[in-house]
Design a protein around this motif. Structure first.
Motif, mmCIF file in Angstrom:
data_model
loop_
_atom_site.group_PDB
_atom_site.id
_atom_site.type_symbol
_atom_site.label_atom_id
_atom_site.label_comp_id
_atom_site.label_asym_id
_atom_site.label_seq_id
_atom_site.Cartn_x
_atom_site.Cartn_y
_atom_site.Cartn_z
ATOM 1 N N VAL A 92 0.857 -1.176 0.000
ATOM 2 C CA VAL A 92 0.000 0.000 0.000
ATOM 3 C C VAL A 92 0.899 1.233 0.000
ATOM 4 O O VAL A 92 1.599 1.487 0.983
ATOM 5 N N ILE A 93 0.920 1.965 -1.109
ATOM 6 C CA ILE A 93 1.682 3.207 -1.177
ATOM 7 C C ILE A 93 0.762 4.312 -0.668
ATOM 8 O O ILE A 93 -0.207 4.695 -1.333
ATOM 9 N N LEU B 62 -1.403 -1.140 -4.240
ATOM 10 C CA LEU B 62 -2.530 -0.213 -4.167
ATOM 11 C C LEU B 62 -2.009 1.158 -3.740
ATOM 12 O O LEU B 62 -0.931 1.265 -3.154
ATOM 13 N N TYR B 63 -2.769 2.182 -4.024
ATOM 14 C CA TYR B 63 -2.387 3.558 -3.705
ATOM 15 C C TYR B 63 -3.470 4.142 -2.820
ATOM 16 O O TYR B 63 -4.667 3.986 -3.106
ATOM 17 N N LYS C 56 -12.615 6.810 -3.849
ATOM 18 C CA LYS C 56 -13.918 6.776 -3.182
ATOM 19 C C LYS C 56 -13.773 6.319 -1.726
ATOM 20 O O LYS C 56 -13.883 7.104 -0.807
ATOM 21 N N THR C 57 -13.526 5.031 -1.535
ATOM 22 C CA THR C 57 -13.467 4.457 -0.192
ATOM 23 C C THR C 57 -12.279 3.495 -0.085
ATOM 24 O O THR C 57 -11.468 3.392 -0.997
ATOM 25 N N MET C 58 -12.229 2.750 1.019
ATOM 26 C CA MET C 58 -11.196 1.731 1.215
ATOM 27 C C MET C 58 -11.604 0.382 0.612
ATOM 28 O O MET C 58 -10.882 -0.600 0.771
ATOM 29 N N ALA C 59 -12.734 0.336 -0.089
ATOM 30 C CA ALA C 59 -13.229 -0.929 -0.635
ATOM 31 C C ALA C 59 -12.202 -1.655 -1.510
ATOM 32 O O ALA C 59 -12.075 -2.893 -1.412
ATOM 33 N N PRO C 60 -11.437 -0.964 -2.392
ATOM 34 C CA PRO C 60 -10.426 -1.688 -3.179
ATOM 35 C C PRO C 60 -9.400 -2.421 -2.312
ATOM 36 O O PRO C 60 -8.932 -3.507 -2.687
ATOM 37 N N ALA D 98 -8.610 4.222 -1.092
ATOM 38 C CA ALA D 98 -7.553 3.442 -1.747
ATOM 39 C C ALA D 98 -8.007 3.144 -3.168
ATOM 40 O O ALA D 98 -9.205 2.996 -3.432
ATOM 41 N N VAL D 99 -7.041 3.066 -4.093
ATOM 42 C CA VAL D 99 -7.352 2.767 -5.501
ATOM 43 C C VAL D 99 -6.373 1.716 -6.006
ATOM 44 O O VAL D 99 -5.243 1.611 -5.525
#
Length: 610
Positions: free
Chosen positions: A126-127, A163-164, A181-185, A172-173
């Motif tokens: 996670v960057i 992920l970023y 949008k959200t942390m869903a990714p 997170a995307v």
């Protein structure tokens, strides 16, 4: 084996945003009520963690996403608390490696990734902090890939997603161009890439204790992941200690983690992280197993300490004025109790019954212990921290560390000169062309002791300093001391303005008017190399001669107040730091000025005779 559980650890270098990321995950998993005020740094519940802005203790929490329970272990990022990382990673199947989008991989990033690879955890990168103006996520992604290529132990570990995120903004995307949008990714990536736990449910119950908490009603509570079998409330279990001894116990309470609380259950099986009560005198690394099949699991392997310090009963004339825990028995019991949860710590008795040798991972590791104990009401005295020296085949070996500095150009000269005096060897130096320099040094641990305070002053708090242990090498050279002499109180009493004003003609003082002092207490730093005895309690003599104008008001320079870490850096071998719940006092080991003078004279005569 149930497929609706994922066990992950959050690992990273200090200040890369682990705890903030956990905050975002908790808030978006509907753990809290819609109107509940939870604030920030939710997992850093310890006062010291909030004050210093770092995670000190590993903690467990859990969330539910798409009917899958995700057990989360938040770990420290500071190298001094790396023992906390080593002890909890065995509970996880995967890890979130958090990397700052500006700094990229740092020394502790390498350490925690190495530990994760040794435990064969499935990584997700996670960057974080991609919303910062200086963010360079693509460059950081390349650096992370290079780090993985260098450190992997298995080709399958190269199959990892990146992920970023902006944990602070709560998103997170998967790709940089995606709409945040959200942390869903991130939740989806955990379900996709982190494997469900494996284990033989039919076998006999086995659990390795990775953490311990205490309840005033239930006693000790052991936390760990069930490696095999299942356990139920009321089961007879065996605790297998470090020396192989076994004791029989009954499970009186059984819990799983849910949000920030523990949920009481009646049964759990392999793969779940649980907390169980009913154990007595359990230690981290012990195995808890079914009484019918008591087989021990491999104990947790923890790295060795590098710095040691002595804790002793306070011999100050002011002892007992602030605290309650004063005796050697109380001090020893408190230090031994600390060993149950602080796995990187070592405690040894010394020839003196009221003094104990305590070893840890670094100055900060020991300073946190000292601060914790003083807040609990303990009074004691500590010596100057020293690097641990080993003797192998008659040769002295000392620990070495790799030191990383990020500083402004104008601090290069000052730091280079100071590090040379501390036996540091420069290994690399790079400029970013924008007024900042990256420097790497190889330095003995004894050279690092006291350097952090100097670094903060030299960079005016705008530099970044990190170090990582590299190993033991032959001891050589002498670290040059830059400290001048001190001003030592001549008598016991109350410091007054007139006496302090006289002392300030010769240096800086540590105490303000109205402060109680005693003979042998250090009340200031002298401008010359030698110590000087001063009477800060001396008042101006009254006479019957009146001046034509009234005396001018004396204006004192404000006293120099030191933090605990600064005081530990300041003291030398013939001094100790007196620690109480309300005060930190630096003092000479020998308080009587005449006795100290005689000892110095005897030592000089002995040297002349030689």
């Amino acid at each position: 084996m149930p497929q609706n559980i994922r066990n992950i650890a959050i690992i990273a270098h200090v200040d890369h945003g682990k705890t903030t990321l956990v905050d975002a995950m908790l808030k978006q998993s509907h753990v809290f009520r819609e109107n509940q005020q939870v604030g920030e740094l939710i997992m850093d519940s310890n006062d010291l963690e909030r004050e210093k802005g770092i995670t000190i203790l590993s903690k467990n929490t859990a969330i539910t996403y798409k009917d899958v329970k995700i057990n989360i272990i938040d770990t420290p990022g500071h190298a001094d608390f790396s023992g906390e990382v080593e002890r909890v990673l065995n509970m996880a199947d995967g890890c979130l490696l958090v990397v700052d989008a500006v700094d990229g991989p740092m020394p502790q990033t390498r350490f925690v990734l190495k530990e994760a690879f040794e435990k064969r955890l499935k990584p997700i990168v996670v960057i974080n902090k991609i919303d910062r103006p200086q963010a360079r996520p693509q460059w950081v992604a390349e650096m992370v890939q290079d780090l993985f290529l260098e450190m992997v132990t298995d080709a399958s570990q190269l199959d990892f997603p990146i992920l970023y995120s902006s944990a602070k903004a709560g998103y997170a995307v998967r790709q940089l161009g995606d709409t945040p949008k959200t942390m869903a990714p991130l939740f989806d990536a955990i379900l996709e890439y982190v494997p469900a736990p494996v284990g033989d449910v039919a076998g006999g119950f086995q659990l390795l204790v990775a953490a311990i908490s205490y309840d005033s009603h239930l006693g000790q509570i052991g936390v760990g992941r069930i490696a095999r079998g299942r356990v139920s409330l009321g089961d007879q279990v065996v605790r297998i200690g470090q020396d192989g001894t076994t004791t029989l116990h009954k499970v009186t309470r059984l819990y799983v983690f849910e949000g920030l609380s523990r949920l009481e259950i009646k049964e759990a099986e392999a793969g779940e992280i649980i907390a169980l009560a009913g154990l007595e005198e359990v230690s981290i690394g012990d195995t808890v197993a079914t009484a019918a099949q008591p087989e021990a699991l491999p104990r947790i392997d923890i790295g060795e300490p590098t710095v040691q310090i002595t804790f002793g009963v306070s011999s100050s004339p002011f002892a007992g004025q602030d605290g309650q825990c004063l005796t050697s028995r109380q001090l020893r019991r408190r230090l031994i109790n600390e060993l149950q949860t602080n796995v990187s710590l070592r405690v040894q008795d010394t020839d003196a019954a009221d003094t104990f040798l305590v070893a840890g991972r670094g100055e900060l590791h020991l300073a946190i212990l000292i601060e914790t104990m003083r807040r609990e009401g303990s009074e004691f005295q500590v010596s100057k921290p020293e690097a641990i020296v080993k003797i192998v085949n008659g040769e002295k070996l000392e620990s070495y560390e790799q030191l990383f500095l990020e500083i402004a150009d104008d601090a290069i000269g000052t730091l280079t000169e100071e590090l040379a005096a501390r036996l540091a060897q420069m290994k690399d130096m790079r400029s970013d062309g924008q007024g900042h320099v990256h420097m790497e040094y190889k330095i003995p641990t004894r050279g690092l002791i006291g350097f952090r305070s100097f670094f903060l002053k030299a960079t005016q708090g705008n530099g970044v300093m990190n170090s990582t242990f590299t190993g033991y090498e032959p001891m050589k050279g002498v670290v040059k001391s830059t400290r001048t002499g001190t001003m030592v109180a001549a008598e016991t009493g109350i410091a007054v303005t007139y006496g302090l004003n006289n002392a300030q003609q010769r240096g800086m003082t540590f105490v303000a008017p109205g402060t109680p002092v005693y003979e042998g207490m250090i009340v200031g730093v002298h401008s010359r190399d030698r110590d000087m005895v001063v009477n800060v309690c001396k008042e101006k003599k009254m006479t019957n001669v009146r001046a034509s104008t009234s005396d001018f008001t004396i204006h004192l320079t404000p006293p120099l107040l030191m933090s605990l870490e600064e005081a530990l850096d300041f003291i030398v071998d013939d001094e100790v730091l007196e620690v109480t719940p309300k005060n930190l006092r630096i003092r000479k080991r020998i308080l009587a000025n005449d006795a100290r003078h005689r000892q110095g004279r005897d030592r000089s005569n002995a040297l002349v005779a030689q």
